[in-house]
Design an enzyme around this catalytic site. Structure first.
Site, PDB file in Angstrom:
ATOM      1  N   ARG A 237     -19.648 -17.811   8.323  1.00 35.29           N
ATOM      2  CA  ARG A 237     -20.289 -16.538   7.992  1.00 35.29           C
ATOM      3  C   ARG A 237     -20.364 -15.693   9.261  1.00 35.29           C
ATOM      4  O   ARG A 237     -20.682 -16.200  10.344  1.00 35.29           O
ATOM      5  CB  ARG A 237     -21.686 -16.769   7.414  1.00 35.29           C
ATOM      6  CG  ARG A 237     -21.694 -17.609   6.134  1.00 35.29           C
ATOM      7  CD  ARG A 237     -20.859 -17.012   5.012  1.00 35.29           C
ATOM      8  NE  ARG A 237     -21.346 -15.719   4.576  1.00 35.29           N
ATOM      9  CZ  ARG A 237     -22.269 -15.563   3.628  1.00 35.29           C
ATOM     10  NH1 ARG A 237     -22.830 -16.614   3.053  1.00 35.29           N
ATOM     11  NH2 ARG A 237     -22.632 -14.353   3.275  1.00 35.29           N
ATOM     12  N   GLU A 266     -18.919  -6.322   7.008  1.00 33.28           N
ATOM     13  CA  GLU A 266     -17.615  -6.351   6.354  1.00 33.28           C
ATOM     14  C   GLU A 266     -17.538  -5.248   5.311  1.00 33.28           C
ATOM     15  O   GLU A 266     -18.492  -5.057   4.548  1.00 33.28           O
ATOM     16  CB  GLU A 266     -17.381  -7.725   5.702  1.00 33.28           C
ATOM     17  CG  GLU A 266     -17.306  -8.857   6.704  1.00 33.28           C
ATOM     18  CD  GLU A 266     -17.090 -10.223   6.062  1.00 33.28           C
ATOM     19  OE1 GLU A 266     -17.072 -10.305   4.806  1.00 33.28           O
ATOM     20  OE2 GLU A 266     -16.932 -11.204   6.811  1.00 33.28           O
ATOM     21  N   HIS A 294     -11.830 -12.071   5.687  1.00 29.34           N
ATOM     22  CA  HIS A 294     -12.635 -12.972   4.861  1.00 29.34           C
ATOM     23  C   HIS A 294     -11.763 -13.573   3.751  1.00 29.34           C
ATOM     24  O   HIS A 294     -12.176 -13.680   2.590  1.00 29.34           O
ATOM     25  CB  HIS A 294     -13.832 -12.239   4.256  1.00 29.34           C
ATOM     26  CG  HIS A 294     -14.983 -13.149   3.934  1.00 29.34           C
ATOM     27  ND1 HIS A 294     -16.304 -12.801   4.140  1.00 29.34           N
ATOM     28  CD2 HIS A 294     -15.022 -14.405   3.425  1.00 29.34           C
ATOM     29  CE1 HIS A 294     -17.094 -13.794   3.759  1.00 29.34           C
ATOM     30  NE2 HIS A 294     -16.334 -14.780   3.315  1.00 29.34           N
TER      31      HIS A 294
END
Length: 336
Positions: A237, A266, A294
């Protein structure tokens, strides 16, 4: 008896056959494109809800029959666990859909940096003949001569450990929550502080969940303890790393290179100094930072598992009472 499972904000557009297949003969799937598209009757009739984002608070009072909430992903830091527990509703996640993929991606970032894959590809595009330099590898090392640090020995951390061991690396783990001897079962070593881990490793890969305790876990103090030439990988994360501290550590050469699949913000914040320097190919950071969007979890197989297992976890509880992967168990004073 047929149970109704509501997907109130579908993440995946188009065909819903995967979710419908997870219902078997005992469930009925109901799909909506957004929370505000769900009718009062649909909220009231739902025996279970499957959703990646949390349900906005204004809709919770409309849940008359709901007995389980499933978030079909590993992370649950965006879910108000206490609010669901107050309603007597267990919250479950799906921690087993992308284990192999994320561990593979961590190794891919590691290998790309240590073997110069993206470096050579980019340089050769400039001049395929003149920059044909097989002996130039900025961060190249024999993997079996390297020490690999793993932060978080859960499912993905264990998978990454096994992959690193397969390359002959000496693996050291940091995880204050695993029981004594867990490392011995994997044939690895264990340390009890992050500074001790960073001080002895050639590469460190992060596999911890996000929580109040792990936010900015990798900070200036930890990065300052890094062994010279250390490569840092994060497929866990984004907020686990203090991005400001990472920027300064890279610029001060406390780290050799970094591979990131996740960021604190993000999509990436183009105004952050680290992202700005990377995007501009500033000389000091050139070839030292890899960023992917991601995407570590993503394969057709993992997406199938994510979509199927969300419904499966919900229906298993409704039909048999077997609760899997409950993440608010300690908060539940009663259950519906």
């Amino acid at each position: 008896m047929t149970y109704t499972v509501l997907w109130p904000a579908m993440r995946w557009p188009g065909d819903r056959h995967i979710e419908e297949a997870s219902m078997g003969s005992d469930g009925r799937a109901v799909f909506c494109e957004s929370f505000d598209a769900v009718t009062d009757e649909q909220w009231a009739d739902a025996d279970a809800i499957v959703s990646a984002p949390d349900i906005p608070a204004q809709y919770l009072s409309r849940l008359k029959r709901c007995r389980i909430f499933v978030t079909p992903k590993v992370g649950f830091d965006n879910i108000d666990l206490a609010a669901w527990a107050e309603l007597g509703i267990p919250v479950c996640n799906v921690p087993d859909y992308g284990t192999q993929e994320v561990a593979d991606h961590a190794m891919a970032l590691l290998l790309s940096l240590m073997k110069g894959i993206t470096f050579h590809t980019r340089e050769l595009k400039k001049d395929p003949r003149g920059l044909w330099r097989p002996a130039l590898n900025p961060y190249g090392k024999r993997l079996s001569a390297c020490t690999c640090g793993i932060v978080g020995l859960g499912r993905i951390g264990t998978a990454a450990t096994l992959r690193a061991k397969a390359f002959g690396m000496d693996v050291v783990v940091f995880d204050p929550y695993i029981s004594n001897g867990s490392e011995l079962a994997l044939g690895v070593r264990r340390v009890h502080s992050l500074t001790e881990l960073f001080a002895q490793c050639d590469v460190v890969s992060l596999h911890a969940p996000l929580s109040a305790e792990t936010e900015k876990l990798i900070n200036a103090e930890v990065l300052a303890a890094s062994k010279p030439g250390l490569i840092l990988i994060n497929t866990a994360r984004g907020p686990i790393i203090d991005l400001d501290a990472l920027y300064h550590a890279l610029k001060a050469d406390q780290l050799q290179a970094v591979g990131l699949d996740v960021l604190p913000v993000e999509p990436a914040d183009p105004e952050h100094p680290l992202i700005k320097a990377w995007a501009a190919n500033e000389e000091w950071i050139d070839h030292r930072l890899l960023i992917t969007p991601h995407s570590a979890f993503f394969t057709p197989e993992s997406v199938y598992d994510m979509r199927y297992k969300g419904g499966e976890v919900a229906l298993t509880y409704l039909t048999s009472g077997r609760l899997q992967n409950c993440v608010n168990q300690e908060m539940l004073q009663h259950q519906r």
